[in-house]
Design an enzyme around this catalytic site. Structure first.
Site, PDB file in Angstrom:
ATOM      1  N   ASP A 135      17.980   4.355 -17.102  1.00 21.80           N
ATOM      2  CA  ASP A 135      16.540   4.173 -17.303  1.00 21.80           C
ATOM      3  C   ASP A 135      16.369   2.898 -18.124  1.00 21.80           C
ATOM      4  O   ASP A 135      16.688   2.868 -19.316  1.00 21.80           O
ATOM      5  CB  ASP A 135      15.992   5.401 -18.048  1.00 21.80           C
ATOM      6  CG  ASP A 135      14.513   5.254 -18.425  1.00 21.80           C
ATOM      7  OD1 ASP A 135      13.913   4.210 -18.127  1.00 21.80           O
ATOM      8  OD2 ASP A 135      13.972   6.202 -19.032  1.00 21.80           O
ATOM      9  N   TRP A 153      12.998  10.061 -24.352  1.00 19.48           N
ATOM     10  CA  TRP A 153      12.998   9.853 -22.895  1.00 19.48           C
ATOM     11  C   TRP A 153      14.274  10.369 -22.265  1.00 19.48           C
ATOM     12  O   TRP A 153      14.245  10.893 -21.151  1.00 19.48           O
ATOM     13  CB  TRP A 153      12.727   8.381 -22.554  1.00 19.48           C
ATOM     14  CG  TRP A 153      11.363   7.981 -23.029  1.00 19.48           C
ATOM     15  CD1 TRP A 153      11.061   7.084 -24.011  1.00 19.48           C
ATOM     16  CD2 TRP A 153      10.105   8.527 -22.591  1.00 19.48           C
ATOM     17  NE1 TRP A 153       9.706   7.022 -24.204  1.00 19.48           N
ATOM     18  CE2 TRP A 153       9.093   7.880 -23.354  1.00 19.48           C
ATOM     19  CE3 TRP A 153       9.735   9.469 -21.642  1.00 19.48           C
ATOM     20  CZ2 TRP A 153       7.734   8.170 -23.180  1.00 19.48           C
ATOM     21  CZ3 TRP A 153       8.379   9.756 -21.469  1.00 19.48           C
ATOM     22  CH2 TRP A 153       7.409   9.112 -22.225  1.00 19.48           C
ATOM     23  N   LYS A 174       5.862  -2.236 -18.968  1.00 20.53           N
ATOM     24  CA  LYS A 174       6.280  -2.899 -20.215  1.00 20.53           C
ATOM     25  C   LYS A 174       6.685  -4.358 -19.931  1.00 20.53           C
ATOM     26  O   LYS A 174       6.051  -5.273 -20.412  1.00 20.53           O
ATOM     27  CB  LYS A 174       7.410  -2.129 -20.875  1.00 20.53           C
ATOM     28  CG  LYS A 174       6.947  -0.725 -21.262  1.00 20.53           C
ATOM     29  CD  LYS A 174       8.066   0.136 -21.750  1.00 20.53           C
ATOM     30  CE  LYS A 174       7.774   1.600 -21.598  1.00 20.53           C
ATOM     31  NZ  LYS A 174       6.584   2.070 -22.289  1.00 20.53           N
TER      32      LYS A 174
HETATM   33  N1  PLP Z   1      11.626   5.956 -20.136  1.00 19.62           N
HETATM   34  C1  PLP Z   1      11.390   5.109 -21.159  1.00 19.62           C
HETATM   35  C2  PLP Z   1      12.552   4.418 -21.812  1.00 19.62           C
HETATM   36  C3  PLP Z   1      10.083   4.877 -21.592  1.00 19.62           C
HETATM   37  O1  PLP Z   1       9.851   4.035 -22.606  1.00 19.62           O
HETATM   38  C4  PLP Z   1       9.010   5.546 -20.949  1.00 19.62           C
HETATM   39  C5  PLP Z   1       7.614   5.330 -21.380  1.00 19.62           C
HETATM   40  O2  PLP Z   1       7.328   4.766 -22.407  1.00 19.62           O
HETATM   41  C6  PLP Z   1       9.314   6.429 -19.896  1.00 19.62           C
HETATM   42  C7  PLP Z   1      10.619   6.593 -19.516  1.00 19.62           C
HETATM   43  C8  PLP Z   1       8.230   7.175 -19.171  1.00 19.62           C
HETATM   44  O3  PLP Z   1       7.616   6.295 -18.311  1.00 19.62           O
HETATM   45  P1  PLP Z   1       6.397   6.706 -17.372  1.00 19.62           P
HETATM   46  O4  PLP Z   1       5.209   6.866 -18.264  1.00 19.62           O
HETATM   47  O5  PLP Z   1       6.304   5.531 -16.436  1.00 19.62           O
HETATM   48  O6  PLP Z   1       6.746   7.948 -16.668  1.00 19.62           O
END
Ligand code: PLP
Length: 354
Positions: free
Chosen positions: A167, A100, A191
């Site tokens: 994030d 991520w 989550k």
């Molecule tokens: N950042 C983290 C730490 C994640 O765990 C995730 C998805 O699992 C994301 C970003 C991406 O999220 P989204 O699917 O809401 O764009």
């Protein structure tokens, strides 16, 4: 049979939240209409949005400190773009701790220069880099508090000399932190907060309005703040359900209370991983995540037996991400200690069988 849901996301929500949310879909607060049928400009929904925004700030301890909470769309992935559009003028520093973070870096690079201040890619992200420095002349520093895929979590955040963006998609509202260290926090709801479809953004207003580029209105935090998070039609169900989860958390005693449960759950799972010779933890011990425990079987020949035992015990969502393999137990706020104990029981039963 009761299913123990260890899914990494979308994931488990509190039963009482699901019940209230489903009732609201049939009829909202005895008004003769579904939550899904009312105007987002009606007082009914404006109150929901305001309550959700206020609860988020209250639970994070950020009320009256110059922050605004927004419920936006496009997931955390859209925040990878919005952060850069709104804050990146020349150069930013990113801590690369997993997939991520990599995605956030890739999106920001479209707009300007990105410097990876440190990375744990050399060990397939099984640890959190430490001892790096953050240059004072960068626009901001970006990090990922919890690495959902690899099962690592930042325990000690740096004292950043520049705005710190984080994030927190997979550990928001799960542990006590000094949230005022951060200038912008974002987290997809799916989550620890609600269904997919909305993303919480908490931003300190004084970091905005400093870039020279033109920002499309819907992507502009200032516009979203002015429009009280309703520049366009908001995802009403996702915001309402998130509000219910935040109320549930507040009634439990807030982050302080849930952190105790989360600590207990992670102690139970990690002590089994460490004591049972059939399992190996993936992340280095000091950086282990309280939310996502990643582990593998020491002997792959046992996989079929273990998977069958998991199924029989009603344990779901335990497969590891393809980039790590093995297993991942995601233990978000709504997962009970009993579910973790049920998993540990299966793990120790495997030892007696093997
Ligand atoms: N950042 C983290 C730490 C994640 O765990 C995730 C998805 O699992 C994301 C970003 C991406 O999220 P989204 O699917 O809401 O764009």
């Amino acid at each position: 049979m009761k299913i123990h849901n260890f899914s990494a996301g979308p994931s488990i929500l509190p039963q009482e939240v699901l019940k209230k949310a489903s009732e609201a879909v049939i009829e909202y607060n005895n008004i003769g209409m579904s939550l899904l049928e009312i105007s987002h400009r009606s007082k009914h929904f404006v109150d929901v949005m305001e309550n959700a925004r206020a609860l988020a700030l209250e639970l994070l301890g950020l009320e009256g400190k110059g922050y605004k909470a927004l419920f936006l769309q496009g997931g955390a992935s859209m925040q990878f773009v919005m952060v850069a559009l709104n804050l990146l003028e020349k150069r930013a520093g990113y801590l690369n701790t997993g997939t991520w973070s990599e995605n956030a870096i890739q999106e920001a690079k479209i707009y300007d220069d990105i410097h990876e201040v440190a990375s744990s890619k050399d060990a397939n992200y099984n640890y959190i880099p430490k001892g790096y420095s953050i240059p004072k002349d960068y626009d901001y520093f970006h990090c990922t508090s919890n690495n959902t895929i690899f099962g690592t979590q930042i325990k000690q955040f740096p004292d950043s000399p520049i705005p710190m963006v984080c994030d927190m998609s997979s550990d928001i509202f799960s542990r006590q932190l000094d949230f005022s260290k951060f200038d912008l926090i974002y987290a997809g709801a799916q989550k620890n907060m609600g269904p997919a479809g909305t993303t919480l953004v908490v931003v300190k207003e004084d970091i905005l309005g400093k870039v020279s580029r033109k920002i499309p209105s819907i992507m502009d935090y200032k516009v979203q703040i002015e429009k009280s998070s309703m520049f366009n039609t908001p995802p009403v169900f996702a915001v309402y359900t998130s509000m219910l989860t935040l109320e549930w958390l507040k009634n439990l005693g807030g982050i302080k209370a849930i952190e105790k449960v989360n600590e207990m759950k992670s102690r139970v799972i990690y002590s089994e991983i460490d004591l049972n010779p059939l399992f190996k933890g993936y992340a280095v011990k000091e950086d282990r995540s309280m939310m996502n425990a990643t582990f593998t079987l020491a002997n792959d020949d046992l996989k079929e037996t273990f998977d069958t035992m998991l199924k029989e015990a009603g344990i779901s969502g335990l497969s590891g991400h393809r980039s790590v393999g093995g297993y991942r137990a995601s233990m978000y706020n709504a997962l009970s200690l009993d579910s973790v104990k049920a998993l540990v029981e299966v793990m120790s039963e495997l030892e007696t069988k093997a």
